[in-house]
Design an enzyme around this catalytic site. Structure first.
Site, PDB file in Angstrom:
ATOM      1  N   GLU A  35      -9.319 -10.377  -8.160  1.00 57.34           N
ATOM      2  CA  GLU A  35      -8.396  -9.248  -8.013  1.00 57.34           C
ATOM      3  C   GLU A  35      -7.281  -9.286  -9.056  1.00 57.34           C
ATOM      4  O   GLU A  35      -6.888  -8.249  -9.595  1.00 57.34           O
ATOM      5  CB  GLU A  35      -7.832  -9.238  -6.579  1.00 57.34           C
TER       6      GLU A  35
ATOM      7  N   TYR B 299     -12.434  -2.762  -3.634  1.00 57.10           N
ATOM      8  CA  TYR B 299     -12.992  -2.858  -2.275  1.00 57.10           C
ATOM      9  C   TYR B 299     -14.522  -2.824  -2.267  1.00 57.10           C
ATOM     10  O   TYR B 299     -15.119  -2.468  -1.245  1.00 57.10           O
ATOM     11  CB  TYR B 299     -12.441  -1.717  -1.411  1.00 57.10           C
TER      12      TYR B 299
ATOM     13  N   HIS C 223      -1.891  -5.391   1.269  1.00 62.06           N
ATOM     14  CA  HIS C 223      -3.160  -6.072   0.980  1.00 62.06           C
ATOM     15  C   HIS C 223      -2.849  -7.478   0.471  1.00 62.06           C
ATOM     16  O   HIS C 223      -1.875  -7.685  -0.254  1.00 62.06           O
ATOM     17  CB  HIS C 223      -3.942  -5.333  -0.116  1.00 62.06           C
TER      18      HIS C 223
ATOM     19  N   ASN D 147      -2.028  -0.109   7.172  1.00 63.23           N
ATOM     20  CA  ASN D 147      -1.517  -1.451   7.494  1.00 63.23           C
ATOM     21  C   ASN D 147      -0.668  -2.090   6.383  1.00 63.23           C
ATOM     22  O   ASN D 147      -0.557  -3.301   6.284  1.00 63.23           O
ATOM     23  CB  ASN D 147      -2.648  -2.366   7.969  1.00 63.23           C
TER      24      ASN D 147
ATOM     25  N   LYS E 172       0.834  -1.203   0.000  1.00 57.85           N
ATOM     26  CA  LYS E 172       0.000   0.000   0.000  1.00 57.85           C
ATOM     27  C   LYS E 172       0.874   1.260   0.000  1.00 57.85           C
ATOM     28  O   LYS E 172       2.096   1.178   0.220  1.00 57.85           O
ATOM     29  CB  LYS E 172      -0.931  -0.058   1.217  1.00 57.85           C
TER      30      LYS E 172
HETATM   31  P1  ADP Z   1      -7.805  -7.113   5.098  1.00 59.78           P
HETATM   32  O1  ADP Z   1      -7.017  -6.030   4.379  1.00 59.78           O
HETATM   33  O2  ADP Z   1      -7.038  -7.657   6.278  1.00 59.78           O
HETATM   34  O3  ADP Z   1      -8.318  -8.176   4.174  1.00 59.78           O
HETATM   35  P2  ADP Z   1     -10.503  -5.961   5.192  1.00 59.78           P
HETATM   36  O4  ADP Z   1     -10.775  -6.517   3.852  1.00 59.78           O
HETATM   37  O5  ADP Z   1     -11.505  -6.185   6.275  1.00 59.78           O
HETATM   38  O6  ADP Z   1      -9.091  -6.423   5.767  1.00 59.78           O
HETATM   39  O7  ADP Z   1     -10.343  -4.389   5.062  1.00 59.78           O
HETATM   40  C1  ADP Z   1      -9.668  -3.823   3.980  1.00 59.78           C
HETATM   41  C2  ADP Z   1      -8.831  -2.686   4.477  1.00 59.78           C
HETATM   42  O8  ADP Z   1      -9.697  -1.676   5.003  1.00 59.78           O
HETATM   43  C3  ADP Z   1      -7.881  -3.004   5.619  1.00 59.78           C
HETATM   44  O9  ADP Z   1      -6.679  -3.622   5.197  1.00 59.78           O
HETATM   45  C4  ADP Z   1      -7.650  -1.637   6.208  1.00 59.78           C
HETATM   46  O10 ADP Z   1      -6.714  -0.890   5.414  1.00 59.78           O
HETATM   47  C5  ADP Z   1      -9.025  -0.997   6.060  1.00 59.78           C
HETATM   48  N1  ADP Z   1      -9.817  -1.131   7.281  1.00 59.78           N
HETATM   49  C6  ADP Z   1     -10.386  -2.257   7.758  1.00 59.78           C
HETATM   50  N2  ADP Z   1     -11.034  -2.026   8.909  1.00 59.78           N
HETATM   51  C7  ADP Z   1     -10.870  -0.702   9.160  1.00 59.78           C
HETATM   52  C8  ADP Z   1     -11.308   0.174  10.191  1.00 59.78           C
HETATM   53  N3  ADP Z   1     -12.037  -0.261  11.209  1.00 59.78           N
HETATM   54  N4  ADP Z   1     -10.949   1.483  10.126  1.00 59.78           N
HETATM   55  C9  ADP Z   1     -10.213   1.940   9.101  1.00 59.78           C
HETATM   56  N5  ADP Z   1      -9.770   1.164   8.075  1.00 59.78           N
HETATM   57  C10 ADP Z   1     -10.095  -0.131   8.111  1.00 59.78           C
END
Ligand code: ADP
Length: 169
Positions: A146, A69, A135, A132, A29
Site C-alpha cells: 500500500e 482494495y 483505513h 468507518n 477516509k
Molecule cells: P478493514 O478496513 O477493517 O481492514 P476490510 O479490509 O475487510 O476491513 O474491508 C475494507 C473496507 O470495506 C472496510 O473498512 C469498510 O469500509 C468496507 N466494508 C467491509 N465490510 C463491509 C460490509 N459488510 N458492508 C459495507 N462495507 C464494508
C-alpha cells in the site's frame, strides 16, 4: 544519511523496515475528513509515540482505489466501497514505529464499528461499517504494497525525532 542508506537497502531487502523502523499505511477516509476528525486521529497516533513520515491530502482515483482494495473485488460492497472512497478527499499517511502495523489496527478498532471498543477510533467516532473513517494496513506485507501504491519514494521523509530516546529504550 543513515535513513537514505536504509531506504536503498530496503528496496533490496524489504524486511529492513522492521523493529522501530516498521511502517504502515493509514488513510483517513472521506467521512473522517468531512466530519473534521483529521486532527483527532493524527493526535492519537502522535501521542502514542509513532512517527509520521509521509502525509498528503488527495482525491483518490477510482483506479487507485480499485487496486488498493483488489483483494475485496468479489465482495458485494466492492463497487460501493470504491465510490465512497473516491467521493471526497482522503488523508493518506505513512506512520513508523515499533509494531506500528499491529498497534495502529488495535487503535483503529474492528472493521464494524459495532464490534469496536470505546477508546478505539472506530469505537469512538462511527457506527456504520461502510462509513468507518479510517483505513490501516492489516499486515507488514500489505503495508509495503500500500505504501508503494500511494507514495513515491521521495515523498517518504526521513527525519530524526528528538523524543525517540524517551519512547524507546
Ligand atoms: P478493514 O478496513 O477493517 O481492514 P476490510 O479490509 O475487510 O476491513 O474491508 C475494507 C473496507 O470495506 C472496510 O473498512 C469498510 O469500509 C468496507 N466494508 C467491509 N465490510 C463491509 C460490509 N459488510 N458492508 C459495507 N462495507 C464494508
Amino acid at each position: 544519511m543513515i535513513c537514505l542508506a536504509l531506504t536503498i537497502f530496503a528496496h533490496i531487502f524489504p524486511t529492513a523496515w522492521t523493529g522501530i523502523n516498521e511502517r504502515t499505511f493509514l488513510a483517513i477516509k472521506p467521512d473522517g475528513c468531512q466530519r473534521r476528525l483529521v486532527g483527532e486521529i493524527i493526535k492519537r497516533l502522535e501521542r502514542k509515540g509513532f512517527k509520521l513520515v509521509a502525509m498528503k491530502m488527495m482525491h483518490a482515483s477510482e483506479a487507485l482505489l480499485k487496486e488498493h482494495y483488489i483483494a475485496l473485488r468479489d465482495r458485494p460492497f466492492y463497487g460501493r466501497l470504491v465510490k465512497y472512497m473516491s467521493s471526497g478527499p482522503v488523508i493518506a499517511m505513512v506512520w513508523q514505529g515499533l509494531d506500528v502495523v499491529k498497534t495502529a489496527r488495535l487503535m483503529m478498532g474492528e472493521t464494524n464499528p459495532a464490534d469496536s471498543l470505546p477508546g478505539t477510533i472506530r469505537g469512538d467516532f462511527c457506527v456504520d461499517v461502510s462509513r468507518n473513517v479510517i483505513h490501516g494496513s492489516d499486515s507488514r506485507e500489505s503495508a509495503q504494497r500500500e505504501i508503494a501504491l500511494w507514495f513515491k519514494d521521495d515523498e517518504l521523509i526521513c527525519w530524526d525525532q528528538s523524543t525517540e530516546s524517551w519512547i524507546y529504550e
